[in-house]
Motif scaffolding. Structure first.
Motif, PDB file in Angstrom:
ATOM      1  N   ASN A 112     112.888  21.804 115.892  1.00 25.25           N
ATOM      2  CA  ASN A 112     112.112  20.955 116.805  1.00 25.25           C
ATOM      3  C   ASN A 112     110.641  20.862 116.407  1.00 25.25           C
ATOM      4  O   ASN A 112     109.737  21.116 117.215  1.00 25.25           O
ATOM      5  CB  ASN A 112     112.228  21.436 118.256  1.00 25.25           C
ATOM      6  CG  ASN A 112     111.752  20.379 119.239  1.00 25.25           C
ATOM      7  OD1 ASN A 112     111.866  19.187 118.988  1.00 25.25           O
ATOM      8  ND2 ASN A 112     111.209  20.811 120.366  1.00 25.25           N
ATOM      9  N   ALA A 136     116.983  17.427 120.781  1.00 30.33           N
ATOM     10  CA  ALA A 136     115.884  16.470 120.684  1.00 30.33           C
ATOM     11  C   ALA A 136     115.815  15.890 119.277  1.00 30.33           C
ATOM     12  O   ALA A 136     115.938  16.625 118.294  1.00 30.33           O
ATOM     13  CB  ALA A 136     114.559  17.155 121.033  1.00 30.33           C
ATOM     14  N   SER A 193     108.475  15.681 123.002  1.00 30.19           N
ATOM     15  CA  SER A 193     109.842  15.706 123.513  1.00 30.19           C
ATOM     16  C   SER A 193     109.944  16.468 124.832  1.00 30.19           C
ATOM     17  O   SER A 193     110.742  16.112 125.700  1.00 30.19           O
ATOM     18  CB  SER A 193     110.800  16.310 122.472  1.00 30.19           C
ATOM     19  OG  SER A 193     110.325  17.557 122.004  1.00 30.19           O
TER      20      SER A 193
END
Length: 260
Positions: A112, A136, A193
């Protein structure tokens, strides 16, 4: 992914525009070549894409380089956009849902930390294709919700990359971008995100369409055999609150807290 194990770090610019509209190449040749000369450890690549086949071949190759070779790069797209995705040089439209799996696979390997720059009209429409029960597809997204004058992308991103390399501060660099754009409609926004997830599961956010939510929830309950008489608005709202609370349970999975 351990930064000490990285094989390379840099920027990948993917363009699919007409011959007289080479904003991505202009950025690559005017700014990034200079930055690579200043710091040879920075890598910069430019790809001119003609069609869907070339696009997905390139994305597959980038995923392979990330997962097999442990390369790290920022993704920059210079492509026409529409409300549901991108429009390639040959006129074919590609929905965001076909691109997200590639972004997601890269972002999983990066734990991420993928950053995506979309010099794409309506680039923020990508958010509508994201599913919260999946990982994500990015950590940081810089894009626009609107149609943007193409010439501003070069003007803005020249300022952006001049500052980003080598401050590596996306927020400050975006401020540099927007400082040279006169029209507010043509300025870009940055979205994390985490913020995206938290906004989607917030039933009280200002932008939510509660009327449509109530109607859709009511219709789904009737299809399941629930009597319409039992679906008072207060019961529907309680059901929606429970549903949104359940969505929150996937937050750590979405944000990859289990693998960071």
């Amino acid at each position: 992914m351990n930064s000490k194990d990285l094989k390379s770090f840099g920027l990948v610019i993917i363009e699919s525009l007409e011959e007289n509209d080479k904003t991505g190449y202009d950025l690559f040749s005017s700014v990034m070549r200079k930055k690579v000369f200043q710091e040879p450890e920075i890598n910069a690549e430019f790809y001119d894409i003609n069609n869907r086949i070339e696009l997905f071949e390139l994305l597959s190759e980038l995923v392979k380089r990330v997962t097999k070779n442990n390369e790290y790069f920022l993704l920059h797209f210079e492509i026409h956009g529409y409300q549901g995705g991108i429009e390639l040089k040959d006129g074919e439209q590609v929905n965001w849902s076909y691109l997200l799996p590639y972004f997601r696979e890269i972002n999983i390997h990066y734990k991420n930390s993928l950053t995506i720059y979309l010099a794409v009209c309506y680039g923020a429409s990508l958010l509508e294709s994201i599913r919260l029960n999946e990982r994500a597809p990015f950590r940081v997204l810089i894009s626009s919700e609107k149609k943007i004058y193409n010439g501003h992308f070069v003007k803005g991103f020249v300022e952006f990359y001049e500052h980003f390399f080598f401050s590596f501060d996306s927020k400050e660099s975006l401020e540099k971008y927007n400082s040279v754009i006169d029209s507010d409609d043509d300025k870009l926004i940055m979205l994390y995100s985490e913020y995206f997830f938290d906004q989607v599961v917030n039933l009280e956010r200002k932008t939510i369409d509660k009327k449509s939510l109530i109607q859709n929830y009511k219709s789904s309950m009737i299809k399941k055999g629930v009597s319409e008489k039992k679906l008072a608005e207060i019961e529907i709202m309680n059901g929606l609150k429970s549903m949104f609370e359940e969505m929150n349970f996937s937050r750590d999975y979405f944000m990859m807290k289990d693998i960071v």
